[in-house]
Scaffold this active site. Sequence first.
Site, PDB file in Angstrom:
ATOM      1  N   HIS A   1       8.178 -12.162  29.486  1.00  0.00           N
ATOM      2  CA  HIS A   1       8.212 -13.041  28.530  1.00  0.00           C
ATOM      3  C   HIS A   1       6.922 -14.037  28.865  1.00  0.00           C
ATOM      4  CE1 HIS A   1       9.420 -15.221  25.025  1.00  0.00           C
ATOM      5  NE2 HIS A   1      10.060 -16.202  25.732  1.00  0.00           N
TER       6      HIS A   1
ATOM      7  N   HIS B   1      18.968 -17.804  24.534  1.00  0.00           N
ATOM      8  CA  HIS B   1      18.352 -18.312  25.415  1.00  0.00           C
ATOM      9  C   HIS B   1      19.185 -18.521  26.688  1.00  0.00           C
ATOM     10  CE1 HIS B   1      15.636 -18.779  22.099  1.00  0.00           C
ATOM     11  NE2 HIS B   1      14.752 -18.724  22.740  1.00  0.00           N
TER      12      HIS B   1
ATOM     13  N   HIS C   1       5.018 -19.201  29.386  1.00  0.00           N
ATOM     14  CA  HIS C   1       5.414 -19.585  27.909  1.00  0.00           C
ATOM     15  C   HIS C   1       4.162 -19.875  27.054  1.00  0.00           C
ATOM     16  CE1 HIS C   1       8.050 -20.314  24.462  1.00  0.00           C
ATOM     17  NE2 HIS C   1       8.828 -19.793  25.126  1.00  0.00           N
TER      18      HIS C   1
ATOM     19  N   ASP D   1      16.088 -15.375  26.338  1.00  0.00           N
ATOM     20  CA  ASP D   1      14.666 -15.690  26.906  1.00  0.00           C
ATOM     21  C   ASP D   1      14.759 -16.864  27.724  1.00  0.00           C
ATOM     22  OD1 ASP D   1      14.108 -13.811  25.115  1.00  0.00           O
ATOM     23  OD2 ASP D   1      12.892 -15.027  23.848  1.00  0.00           O
ATOM     24  N   ASP D   2      13.453 -17.067  28.214  1.00  0.00           N
ATOM     25  CA  ASP D   2      13.201 -18.234  28.872  1.00  0.00           C
ATOM     26  C   ASP D   2      13.763 -18.767  29.998  1.00  0.00           C
ATOM     27  OD1 ASP D   2      11.636 -18.638  26.601  1.00  0.00           O
ATOM     28  OD2 ASP D   2      12.607 -20.310  25.779  1.00  0.00           O
TER      29      ASP D   2
END
Length: 288
Positions: free
Chosen positions: A151, A245, A155, A100-101
């Site tokens: 995603h 991540h 955020h 992620d991210d």
Amino acid sequence: MPQSLVVTPAPQSVATPAATIPPRPTPTPVPKASVQPKASTKRTAQTSESAKRPSVPVQKNQGHARIQKKLTLSQLVAKYPDTFKLRGSGLEKKIALTFDDGPDTRFTPKVLDVLKSHQVKATFFVLGSLANTHPDVIKRIAQEGHVIGNHSFSHANLPKLSVNQFQNQIVHTENVLQGLIGYAPKLVRPPYGAINEEQVRWIADHHYLIVNWNVDSLDWKSLSAAQVLQNVLHQTRPGSIILQHSGGAESQDLSGTVQALSPLITKLKAAGYTFVTVPELLHVEKSK
């Protein structure tokens, strides 16, 4: 299978969303329009009779009766099993690594280097804002055979957004990614894993698929490689979707993630696991 490499299953549970990036400030909600009180009516001669009757809820209270109780994530998974996924089938020893991210230029390229050296394909849930900033990294992810998911754009904590703000987070990111990789991702992972029922229904109506996880490495805490490795090995079982991540806040150090990745792949392969992408694990398409 070597006995020392057997992965011990952990009790199945819905993963607690991890605050991978400090929450961004969300726009101030638009105040609800005030409701003017209705003009009072004159009393009739039947006041003594009506005073004895129990009061009947007026129409505005009937609306409150229709408001449903907010469902927890586990309840949403149970209610929308075709739209909300945490894992694949446990019948085969297939697992999916997810990151992620990203993308960023500090850790994402290093993660890609390790995956390439082991010939493992993974799934990257990326932010639209960072995809705009690092288009070359996004293109590399796609060119090396990995799957890309949505995603959100910034955020955001989705349940705190208005309907339009929520939709913009998803659609804006989709538009950015389609321009870079040539397809509109079907997979959506809400930041922190957080989403409400109205948003789940919108996701279903627009042919997306929500993908959270059932193995949390907790690497967002800037853990050491040994800690990341232990967290993943302790929880992994057939069908697991593993959360790690490849990007984060400036204060986050994901060196442990990068350093743990090679021994993690080696140990799980030795234990008989096969690494696949999320679409392969769930038997779905990667695009809408």
